[in-house]
Design an enzyme around this catalytic site. Sequence first.
Site, PDB file in Angstrom:
ATOM      1  N   CYS A  12       0.896  -1.691   0.096  1.00 53.25           N
ATOM      2  CA  CYS A  12       0.132   0.100  -0.152  1.00 53.25           C
ATOM      3  C   CYS A  12       1.236   1.520  -0.150  1.00 53.25           C
ATOM      4  O   CYS A  12       2.702   1.062   0.615  1.00 53.25           O
ATOM      5  CB  CYS A  12      -0.726   0.143   1.622  1.00 53.25           C
ATOM      6  N   HIS A  36       5.096  -5.207   8.574  1.00 53.02           N
ATOM      7  CA  HIS A  36       5.035  -6.729   8.560  1.00 53.02           C
ATOM      8  C   HIS A  36       5.638  -8.028   7.665  1.00 53.02           C
ATOM      9  O   HIS A  36       4.977  -8.436   7.212  1.00 53.02           O
ATOM     10  CB  HIS A  36       3.265  -7.256   9.538  1.00 53.02           C
ATOM     11  N   HIS A  70       3.310   2.038  11.933  1.00 51.56           N
ATOM     12  CA  HIS A  70       2.283   1.857  12.572  1.00 51.56           C
ATOM     13  C   HIS A  70       2.285   2.709  13.724  1.00 51.56           C
ATOM     14  O   HIS A  70       1.350   2.877  14.207  1.00 51.56           O
ATOM     15  CB  HIS A  70       2.324   0.442  13.694  1.00 51.56           C
ATOM     16  N   CYS A  92       2.400   6.137   8.781  1.00 49.41           N
ATOM     17  CA  CYS A  92       1.698   6.266   7.540  1.00 49.41           C
ATOM     18  C   CYS A  92       0.878   7.202   7.639  1.00 49.41           C
ATOM     19  O   CYS A  92       0.430   7.420   9.132  1.00 49.41           O
ATOM     20  CB  CYS A  92       0.922   5.056   7.177  1.00 49.41           C
ATOM     21  N   GLU A 122      -0.424  -0.618  16.349  1.00 44.37           N
ATOM     22  CA  GLU A 122      -1.014   0.576  15.977  1.00 44.37           C
ATOM     23  C   GLU A 122      -2.084   1.581  16.698  1.00 44.37           C
ATOM     24  O   GLU A 122      -1.968   1.764  17.063  1.00 44.37           O
ATOM     25  CB  GLU A 122      -1.335   0.495  14.700  1.00 44.37           C
ATOM     26  N   CYS A 189      -8.505   1.858   6.106  1.00 40.14           N
ATOM     27  CA  CYS A 189      -7.952   3.010   4.895  1.00 40.14           C
ATOM     28  C   CYS A 189      -7.964   2.679   3.615  1.00 40.14           C
ATOM     29  O   CYS A 189      -8.492   1.233   3.718  1.00 40.14           O
ATOM     30  CB  CYS A 189      -6.215   2.956   5.274  1.00 40.14           C
ATOM     31  N   SER A 217       0.339 -10.426  10.373  1.00 39.37           N
ATOM     32  CA  SER A 217       0.042  -8.446  10.242  1.00 39.37           C
ATOM     33  C   SER A 217      -1.265  -9.268   9.590  1.00 39.37           C
ATOM     34  O   SER A 217      -2.129  -9.720   9.078  1.00 39.37           O
ATOM     35  CB  SER A 217       0.255  -8.669   8.877  1.00 39.37           C
ATOM     36  N   ASN A 219      -3.908  -7.150   8.740  1.00 45.12           N
ATOM     37  CA  ASN A 219      -4.455  -7.009   7.129  1.00 45.12           C
ATOM     38  C   ASN A 219      -4.491  -8.199   6.750  1.00 45.12           C
ATOM     39  O   ASN A 219      -4.973  -9.044   5.478  1.00 45.12           O
ATOM     40  CB  ASN A 219      -4.265  -5.334   6.706  1.00 45.12           C
TER      41      ASN A 219
END
Length: 279
Positions: A12, A36, A70, A92, A122, A189, A217, A219
């Site tokens: 990303c 990650h 994070h 980010c 995060e 996001c 991770s 996500n």
Amino acid sequence: MKIELASSYGFCFGVKRAIEIAQKYENSATMGPLIHNEDEINRLKKDFNVGLYSQLSDVKPDDTVIIRTHGIPKNDLKELKKGVKKVINATCPFVTTPQNIVKNMSKDGYSILIFGDIEHPEVKGVKSYASDLDDVHVILCPEDLKNVKFKNNKIACVAQTTKKKETYLEIVNALILKNKEVRVFNTICDATFENQDAARDISKKADIMIVIGGKSSSNTKQLHSICLENCKNSYLIENENELESSWFINKNYCGITAGASTPDWVIQKVIDKIKSFKP
Ligand code: SF4
């Protein structure tokens, strides 16, 4: 067997940005893993001598330290700035947003609700920005709300960037039924949405799905759970060494997706290995 990549997958914006920053600062170190993905962290170490600290007490005064995507807790950042030569913030911007919301809303007298995983770096970072740490509550699902006691009658909500929007809506609906004022910030996001929607589409067509990414991770785990909803033969792997040829017996269509921290070179190695299996 047909092998196809999801229409959106992998790195990303925030991760690309963090890697570019790290590559600019050779011989630096990151506070916690930058992203990650262990393979990418090893590559940064090998090619750019970017090291890794896991705790603040390990840093040395001459260090240049990079803050990971994070983010880190507010007080750790303060300590770090006092203790090292240079701090480069690669958090980010989509993570900085909920940090600032929590800081400002908490200052304005709102109780804070974070939809996320309390152990995730995060979330630990975002939580630390509340001015009243006893009135910031982290939940994983709407059911958790029954254990939450807010101090104020006005509540501000943020979500961990990688969480499912459907569950966030359920939480917010439940809150509105019982409270006079609820401020909701959509901090999930877009990169996560895009990769998730594409994973959903391809897993409906595939008879085997390979999800590539770090096992820690959030996500990547989310992508795996979406794929499993549509395709029971969905496997989460970190790299090509974890592939097993037996998974592909009698399969015709292999879909591939990858978490937001997975580099293209890792994905390509997985595709090459799948292609090498005898039909
Ligand atoms: S998934 Fe989104 S929030 Fe997380 S690093 Fe990538 S762009 Fe930033």
